[in-house]
Enzyme design. Structure first.
Site, short mmCIF file in Angstrom:
data_model
loop_
_atom_site.label_atom_id
_atom_site.label_comp_id
_atom_site.label_asym_id
_atom_site.label_seq_id
_atom_site.Cartn_x
_atom_site.Cartn_y
_atom_site.Cartn_z
CB ALA A 251 -0.89 -0.01 1.24
N GLY B 269 0.52 -4.89 1.02
CA GLY B 269 -0.66 -4.91 0.16
C GLY B 269 -0.39 -5.63 -1.17
CD GLU C 144 -2.57 -7.22 3.02
OE1 GLU C 144 -2.16 -6.09 2.67
OE2 GLU C 144 -3.23 -7.42 4.05
C1 HXC Z 1 4.97 4.37 -1.31
C2 HXC Z 1 6.83 3.37 -2.18
C3 HXC Z 1 6.47 2.13 -1.61
C4 HXC Z 1 5.28 2.09 -0.85
C5 HXC Z 1 8.31 1.86 -2.67
N1 HXC Z 1 7.98 3.15 -2.83
N2 HXC Z 1 7.42 1.22 -1.93
N3 HXC Z 1 6.08 4.45 -2.04
N4 HXC Z 1 4.56 3.22 -0.73
N5 HXC Z 1 4.84 0.96 -0.31
C6 HXC Z 1 8.70 4.18 -3.58
C7 HXC Z 1 9.92 4.65 -2.81
O1 HXC Z 1 9.55 5.61 -1.88
C8 HXC Z 1 10.74 5.22 -3.93
O2 HXC Z 1 10.23 6.49 -4.27
C9 HXC Z 1 10.44 4.30 -5.10
O3 HXC Z 1 9.21 3.65 -4.77
C10 HXC Z 1 11.50 3.23 -5.28
O4 HXC Z 1 11.67 2.56 -4.06
P1 HXC Z 1 13.10 2.36 -3.35
O5 HXC Z 1 12.84 2.11 -1.92
O6 HXC Z 1 14.00 3.47 -3.71
O7 HXC Z 1 13.58 1.04 -4.08
P2 HXC Z 1 14.57 -0.10 -3.49
O8 HXC Z 1 15.71 0.55 -2.76
O9 HXC Z 1 14.87 -0.99 -4.63
O10 HXC Z 1 13.72 -0.89 -2.40
C11 HXC Z 1 12.56 -1.64 -2.77
C12 HXC Z 1 11.75 -2.01 -1.52
C13 HXC Z 1 11.41 -0.75 -0.73
C14 HXC Z 1 12.53 -3.01 -0.63
C15 HXC Z 1 10.47 -2.73 -2.02
O11 HXC Z 1 10.85 0.21 -1.63
C16 HXC Z 1 10.43 -0.96 0.37
O12 HXC Z 1 10.76 -1.49 1.42
N6 HXC Z 1 9.18 -0.51 0.16
C17 HXC Z 1 8.16 -0.59 1.18
C18 HXC Z 1 7.67 -2.01 1.36
C19 HXC Z 1 6.62 -2.07 2.43
O13 HXC Z 1 6.84 -1.77 3.59
N7 HXC Z 1 5.42 -2.46 2.01
C20 HXC Z 1 4.30 -2.54 2.94
C21 HXC Z 1 3.55 -1.24 2.88
S1 HXC Z 1 2.30 -1.19 4.10
P3 HXC Z 1 11.20 7.79 -4.42
O14 HXC Z 1 10.25 8.90 -4.66
O15 HXC Z 1 11.97 7.88 -3.14
O16 HXC Z 1 12.06 7.42 -5.59
C22 HXC Z 1 1.05 -2.05 3.46
C23 HXC Z 1 -0.04 -2.11 4.45
C24 HXC Z 1 -1.37 -2.58 4.04
O17 HXC Z 1 1.01 -2.53 2.37
C25 HXC Z 1 -2.28 -2.33 5.23
C26 HXC Z 1 -1.83 -1.29 6.15
C27 HXC Z 1 -2.88 -0.52 6.87
#
Ligand code: HXC
Length: 257
Positions: free
Chosen positions: A65, A108, A111
């Site tokens: 998400a 998400g 999911e």
């Molecule tokens: C918003 C995101 C994002 C996310 C990545 N990006 N994941 N933006 N929401 N979930 C964006 C980053 O901010 C970045 O933008 C660009 O995508 C590229 O990501 P990087 O992190 O620079 O890439 P990398 O270093 O290759 O790392 C990949 C990754 C990492 C390991 C997947 O992006 C990551 O950990 N993302 C979050 C994963 C996560 O926690 N997902 C769960 C979300 S919570 P910029 O602008 O900086 O270039 C969820 C909850 C559901 O899903 C229910 C909750 C209520």
């Protein structure tokens, strides 16, 4: 296509939905939710479509998400808008769906993949529910569907530590049906979809309903439900055709009736 964050392609009786928000690794914001669910429901209503494939990019199926969108929300915002509720509709499509997962399927994203009926993974796939690291928990059914898919042991570890699983572990645990080389993932997913779409649509819908029922009811009720559907398929033209074709030693031509 009227959508910005998802590409829609039709190939015969199959449809391909490709998440298209590359700059955010297909993070699922409200626009993505509305567009994916809207596109999928439109295809679901189309009698010419027999199977829907959902995929992302090589690097990310979906990285979760959208964290930046969620960050400022408070409880009442989330509650009043019933944040994420539209995703539930994806799990209620009647047309069979295939998730083709390459790269990250986190939070998400994991999911979303689990909302699909058949889950195929590239050898590059990474699955997890890392929400805990952000101070939240899964919100699109992850704590429930992951637990049903892989059991309590792994689901609990993944949800509590946020660690991810690679494709091999996901296959061994029963989260995905098969792992294929990344460069063959889409072709394989489309081939599976074409196979499903070539079956009788009403009968495939009933098979899907029957399997899904296993997650909602007791064994005895589930078997009774299956038996009713099994009897019902004998009312279809496709049962007549399928069995006649076997007896005649020829391929069946289903009319989806
Ligand atoms: C918003 C995101 C994002 C996310 C990545 N990006 N994941 N933006 N929401 N979930 C964006 C980053 O901010 C970045 O933008 C660009 O995508 C590229 O990501 P990087 O992190 O620079 O890439 P990398 O270093 O290759 O790392 C990949 C990754 C990492 C390991 C997947 O992006 C990551 O950990 N993302 C979050 C994963 C996560 O926690 N997902 C769960 C979300 S919570 P910029 O602008 O900086 O270039 C969820 C909850 C559901 O899903 C229910 C909750 C209520």
């Amino acid at each position: 296509t009227p959508y910005e964050t998802v590409l829609v392609e039709r190939k015969g009786r199959t449809a391909l939905l490709t998440l298209n928000r590359p700059k955010a690794l297909n993070a699922l914001n409200l626009q993505v939710m509305k567009e994916v669910v809207g596109a999928a429901e439109a295809l679901d209503r189309d009698p010419e479509i027999g199977c829907i494939v959902l995929t992302g990019s090589a690097k990310a199926f979906a990285a979760g998400a959208d964290i930046k969108e969620m960050q400022p929300q408070d409880y009442v915002d989330m509650y009043l808008s019933d944040w994420f509720t539209a995703w539930d509709r994806l799990g209620r499509l009647r047309t069979p769906t295939v998730a083709a997962v390459s790269g990250y399927a986190l939070g998400g994203g994991c999911e979303l993949a689990m909302l699909c009926d058949i889950l195929l993974a590239a050898d590059t796939a990474v699955f997890g529910q890392p929400e805990i690291k952000l101070g939240v928990i899964p919100g699109i059914g992850g704590s429930q569907r992951l637990t049903r898919a892989v059991g309590k042991a792994k689901a609990m570890e993944l949800c509590l530590t946020g660690r991810t699983m690679d494709a091999g572990e996901a296959e061994r645990a029963g989260l995905v049906s098969r792992v294929v080389p990344a460069d063959q993932l889409l072709a394989e997913a489309l081939a599976v979809a074409e196979t499903v779409a070539g079956m009788s649509k009403p009968v495939a819908m009933m098979a899907k309903e029957a399997v899904d029922r296993a997650f909602e009811t007791t064994l005895a009720e589930g078997v009774r439900f299956e038996r009713r559907l099994f009897h019902a398929v004998f009312a279809t033209a496709d049962q007549k055709e399928g069995m006649a074709a076997f007896v005649d030693k020829r391929p069946p031509t289903f009319t989806h009736r």
